[in-house]
Design a protein around this motif. Structure first.
Motif, PDB file in Angstrom:
ATOM      1  N   GLU A 350       0.817  -1.213   0.000  1.00 16.53           N
ATOM      2  CA  GLU A 350       0.000   0.000   0.000  1.00 16.53           C
ATOM      3  C   GLU A 350       0.851   1.264   0.000  1.00 16.53           C
ATOM      4  O   GLU A 350       0.347   2.354  -0.298  1.00 16.53           O
ATOM      5  CB  GLU A 350      -0.934   0.024   1.217  1.00 16.53           C
ATOM      6  N   GLN A 351       2.136   1.117   0.337  1.00 19.38           N
ATOM      7  CA  GLN A 351       3.015   2.282   0.372  1.00 19.38           C
ATOM      8  C   GLN A 351       3.500   2.681  -1.018  1.00 19.38           C
ATOM      9  O   GLN A 351       4.131   3.734  -1.173  1.00 19.38           O
ATOM     10  CB  GLN A 351       4.224   2.010   1.280  1.00 19.38           C
ATOM     11  N   PHE A 352       3.216   1.864  -2.019  1.00 15.58           N
ATOM     12  CA  PHE A 352       3.606   2.193  -3.387  1.00 15.58           C
ATOM     13  C   PHE A 352       2.392   2.745  -4.140  1.00 15.58           C
ATOM     14  O   PHE A 352       1.328   2.143  -4.150  1.00 15.58           O
ATOM     15  CB  PHE A 352       4.155   0.971  -4.111  1.00 15.58           C
ATOM     16  N   ILE A 353       2.582   3.874  -4.746  1.00 19.09           N
ATOM     17  CA  ILE A 353       1.508   4.536  -5.502  1.00 19.09           C
ATOM     18  C   ILE A 353       2.008   4.828  -6.909  1.00 19.09           C
ATOM     19  O   ILE A 353       3.118   5.343  -7.088  1.00 19.09           O
ATOM     20  CB  ILE A 353       1.097   5.864  -4.820  1.00 19.09           C
ATOM     21  N   ILE A 354       1.197   4.478  -7.897  1.00 22.42           N
ATOM     22  CA  ILE A 354       1.519   4.828  -9.282  1.00 22.42           C
ATOM     23  C   ILE A 354       0.861   6.165  -9.604  1.00 22.42           C
ATOM     24  O   ILE A 354      -0.345   6.333  -9.451  1.00 22.42           O
ATOM     25  CB  ILE A 354       1.019   3.754 -10.271  1.00 22.42           C
ATOM     26  N   GLY A 355       1.669   7.124 -10.022  1.00 28.11           N
ATOM     27  CA  GLY A 355       1.163   8.450 -10.321  1.00 28.11           C
ATOM     28  C   GLY A 355       0.305   8.479 -11.581  1.00 28.11           C
ATOM     29  O   GLY A 355       0.218   7.500 -12.325  1.00 28.11           O
ATOM     30  N   THR A 356      -0.322   9.615 -11.800  1.00 24.21           N
ATOM     31  CA  THR A 356      -1.208   9.791 -12.949  1.00 24.21           C
ATOM     32  C   THR A 356      -0.594  10.715 -13.993  1.00 24.21           C
ATOM     33  O   THR A 356       0.389  11.395 -13.735  1.00 24.21           O
ATOM     34  CB  THR A 356      -2.552  10.392 -12.497  1.00 24.21           C
ATOM     35  N   HIS A 357      -1.149  10.693 -15.179  1.00 20.29           N
ATOM     36  CA  HIS A 357      -0.819  11.599 -16.283  1.00 20.29           C
ATOM     37  C   HIS A 357       0.511  11.314 -16.982  1.00 20.29           C
ATOM     38  O   HIS A 357       0.874  12.036 -17.912  1.00 20.29           O
ATOM     39  CB  HIS A 357      -0.838  13.059 -15.818  1.00 20.29           C
ATOM     40  N   GLY A 358       1.251  10.285 -16.561  1.00 26.37           N
ATOM     41  CA  GLY A 358       2.463   9.909 -17.288  1.00 26.37           C
ATOM     42  C   GLY A 358       3.408  11.071 -17.508  1.00 26.37           C
ATOM     43  O   GLY A 358       3.735  11.820 -16.577  1.00 26.37           O
ATOM     44  N   GLN A 359       3.855  11.244 -18.746  1.00 30.41           N
ATOM     45  CA  GLN A 359       4.838  12.278 -19.045  1.00 30.41           C
ATOM     46  C   GLN A 359       4.275  13.693 -18.918  1.00 30.41           C
ATOM     47  O   GLN A 359       5.031  14.672 -18.900  1.00 30.41           O
ATOM     48  CB  GLN A 359       5.405  12.077 -20.447  1.00 30.41           C
ATOM     49  N   LEU A 360       2.961  13.820 -18.816  1.00 30.41           N
ATOM     50  CA  LEU A 360       2.343  15.139 -18.651  1.00 30.41           C
ATOM     51  C   LEU A 360       2.302  15.583 -17.192  1.00 30.41           C
ATOM     52  O   LEU A 360       1.872  16.709 -16.900  1.00 30.41           O
ATOM     53  CB  LEU A 360       0.920  15.135 -19.204  1.00 30.41           C
ATOM     54  N   ALA A 361       2.741  14.736 -16.272  1.00 29.89           N
ATOM     55  CA  ALA A 361       2.628  15.034 -14.838  1.00 29.89           C
ATOM     56  C   ALA A 361       3.223  16.387 -14.457  1.00 29.89           C
ATOM     57  O   ALA A 361       2.571  17.163 -13.742  1.00 29.89           O
ATOM     58  CB  ALA A 361       3.254  13.911 -14.013  1.00 29.89           C
ATOM     59  N   PRO A 362       4.452  16.743 -14.886  1.00 25.60           N
ATOM     60  CA  PRO A 362       4.977  18.059 -14.512  1.00 25.60           C
ATOM     61  C   PRO A 362       4.139  19.220 -15.043  1.00 25.60           C
ATOM     62  O   PRO A 362       3.925  20.212 -14.333  1.00 25.60           O
ATOM     63  CB  PRO A 362       6.383  18.062 -15.123  1.00 25.60           C
ATOM     64  N   ALA A 363       3.660  19.110 -16.270  1.00 23.40           N
ATOM     65  CA  ALA A 363       2.859  20.186 -16.849  1.00 23.40           C
ATOM     66  C   ALA A 363       1.536  20.345 -16.093  1.00 23.40           C
ATOM     67  O   ALA A 363       1.121  21.467 -15.781  1.00 23.40           O
ATOM     68  CB  ALA A 363       2.595  19.923 -18.327  1.00 23.40           C
ATOM     69  N   VAL A 364       0.873  19.223 -15.798  1.00 20.73           N
ATOM     70  CA  VAL A 364      -0.391  19.288 -15.070  1.00 20.73           C
ATOM     71  C   VAL A 364      -0.162  19.806 -13.655  1.00 20.73           C
ATOM     72  O   VAL A 364      -0.909  20.664 -13.156  1.00 20.73           O
ATOM     73  CB  VAL A 364      -1.073  17.908 -15.027  1.00 20.73           C
ATOM     74  N   GLY A 365       0.882  19.291 -13.001  1.00 19.84           N
ATOM     75  CA  GLY A 365       1.194  19.759 -11.651  1.00 19.84           C
ATOM     76  C   GLY A 365       1.498  21.246 -11.617  1.00 19.84           C
ATOM     77  O   GLY A 365       1.092  21.961 -10.692  1.00 19.84           O
ATOM     78  N   ALA A 366       2.201  21.722 -12.637  1.00 21.12           N
ATOM     79  CA  ALA A 366       2.511  23.150 -12.711  1.00 21.12           C
ATOM     80  C   ALA A 366       1.234  23.962 -12.859  1.00 21.12           C
ATOM     81  O   ALA A 366       1.058  25.000 -12.206  1.00 21.12           O
ATOM     82  CB  ALA A 366       3.450  23.418 -13.880  1.00 21.12           C
ATOM     83  N   ALA A 367       0.321  23.509 -13.715  1.00 22.88           N
ATOM     84  CA  ALA A 367      -0.924  24.244 -13.962  1.00 22.88           C
ATOM     85  C   ALA A 367      -1.752  24.403 -12.690  1.00 22.88           C
ATOM     86  O   ALA A 367      -2.494  25.379 -12.541  1.00 22.88           O
ATOM     87  CB  ALA A 367      -1.738  23.539 -15.041  1.00 22.88           C
ATOM     88  N   LEU A 368      -1.624  23.469 -11.758  1.00 22.82           N
ATOM     89  CA  LEU A 368      -2.409  23.532 -10.535  1.00 22.82           C
ATOM     90  C   LEU A 368      -2.026  24.721  -9.659  1.00 22.82           C
ATOM     91  O   LEU A 368      -2.797  25.123  -8.774  1.00 22.82           O
ATOM     92  CB  LEU A 368      -2.232  22.234  -9.736  1.00 22.82           C
TER      93      LEU A 368
END
Length: 389
Positions: A350-368
């Motif tokens: 349960e301590q392992f989490i797969i993130g979302t959005h793949g290679q777009l993750a930095p762009a989406v995170g930045a937009a937030l």
């Protein structure tokens, strides 16, 4: 005295409006009566705020709830695309661009193949692509609340320039390179930190975590106390430069055997001789002993880093970025086995989490960045809307 009372009354009205809007935002769909009961406000106060928010375009009434015996209650919700935020993820040979709504949902994305160069021509062309993207995918430029740029490279504490950019050779990149060319508020961020912001957005109860950004170049971030840890020199979380083999390959930082040289997508593609989009289908088809060994070596090095970092920060581990979508259940089982094989403090799956959005993750995170700013100070924005109408 009257003036002071007037200011107090205006402030109270703005606070109430913010409370009502944020309640609707959090619950996605609600009714007037639910707002009255939950916020313990008078019916007339709630009605006035709903009328004001609806007039300004921030909320809408859409359909009705099922009847519970009386008159059907109207469904009240925010207008998700009332405002949009733009995120850029700048890499050496391309940049990703996304538009997200007020719930952080990606409504449009694109990849622009444009090699980075610290020249006016690059910034001019990049800005032109951003403007074109907004025209093509956003109904009105007036909806844009800001453009946040995630780049490979550490940024200064005030986010005004890049302080370390060995990968892209962008140590001269400045926020003003973008803000002077784009008619919107702009923000500059390290791509790994931006990806971590996305994980905090997706996991609101997350107190601490180690984020592996498995992009073409490896990145990382550390989350503590539900915030992204920056550090004295802004390089907290630079796990890509952990040495896993002092006799290993030379890293772009000039040292040998950094985790970057083993667990970046570039490293995987280099040793396999094929792009990730071809490597994984071939791996999963079976019968390729060489590819299976390459992937096992990759996971072994990743497990080594996870195991050692877990001694420092006892927290979940998040795998984000370009390679994250390729991880399957058997990979996570193997990874956990390797982490726990010789660890005095075993981790749980349960301590392992797969993130979302793949290679777009930095762009989406930045937009937030601008979404959080807007939602967190809605009273200020609504007062501006009123003054401009």
């Amino acid at each position: 005295m009257n003036e002071e009372k007037g200011i107090t009354t205006i402030s109270l009205k703005q606070i109430n409006k913010e409370k009502v809007y944020q309640y609707i935002y959090r619950h996605k769909q609600t009714s007037k009566l639910q707002i009255v009961q939950e916020l313990q406000m008078g019916l007339s106060t709630v009605s006035q705020n709903l009328t004001s928010l609806e007039k300004e375009g921030l909320i809408e009434r859409k359909g009705s709830f099922e009847s519970t015996g009386g008159r059907k209650a109207q469904i009240i919700q925010i207008v998700p695309d009332f405002k949009l935020s733009i995120g850029l993820g700048i890499l050496k040979n391309m940049f990703h661009i996304v538009a997200v709504n007020l719930y952080g949902e990606t409504i449009a994305s694109d990849t622009i193949f444009l090699p980075y160069s610290d020249r006016d021509e690059y910034y001019d062309e990049a800005a032109a692509h951003v403007e074109r993207f907004i025209r093509n995918h956003c109904s009105s430029p007036d909806k844009i609340i800001g453009i946040s740029i995630a780049t490979q490279g550490l940024t200064s504490p005030d986010g005004s320039f890049v302080t370390y950019g060995a990968i892209m050779k962008n140590s001269q990149m400045k926020l003003s390179d973008f803000s002077l060319r784009l008619p919107y508020p702009c923000h500059l961020e390290h791509d790994s930190k931006a990806a971590a912001y996305l994980e905090l957005w997706n996991h609101r109860d997350l107190d601490s975590a180690v984020v592996f950004l498995l992009n073409r170049n490896l990145g990382g971030a550390v989350i503590t106390n539900s915030t992204v840890h920056q550090g004295i020199s802004m390089h907290s979380g630079a796990l890509e430069h952990i040495c896993v083999n002092p006799d290993g390959p030379v890293c772009y930082c000039k040292n040998r055997g950094c985790l970057e040289t083993y667990c970046s997508a570039n490293a995987l593609e280099s040793i396999s001789g094929m792009p990730a989009k071809d490597f994984f289908p071939a791996l999963r088809s079976g019968g390729h002993i060489n590819l299976e060994q390459i992937w096992a070596d990759y996971l072994n090095h990743l497990a080594f880093a996870v195991r050692n970092l877990n001694m420092v920060i006892d927290s979940p581990v998040i795998l984000s970025g370009y390679l994250a979508p390729y991880f399957e259940k058997q990979d996570m089982v193997y990874l956990l086995e390797q982490v726990n094989g010789c660890s005095p403090f075993p981790m749980k799956k349960e301590q392992f989490i797969i993130g979302t959005h793949g290679q777009l993750a930095p762009a989406v995170g930045a937009a937030l960045y601008y979404v959080k700013e807007f939602i967190g100070d809605i009273s200020m924005h609504t007062s501006k809307i009123v003054s401009c109408s």
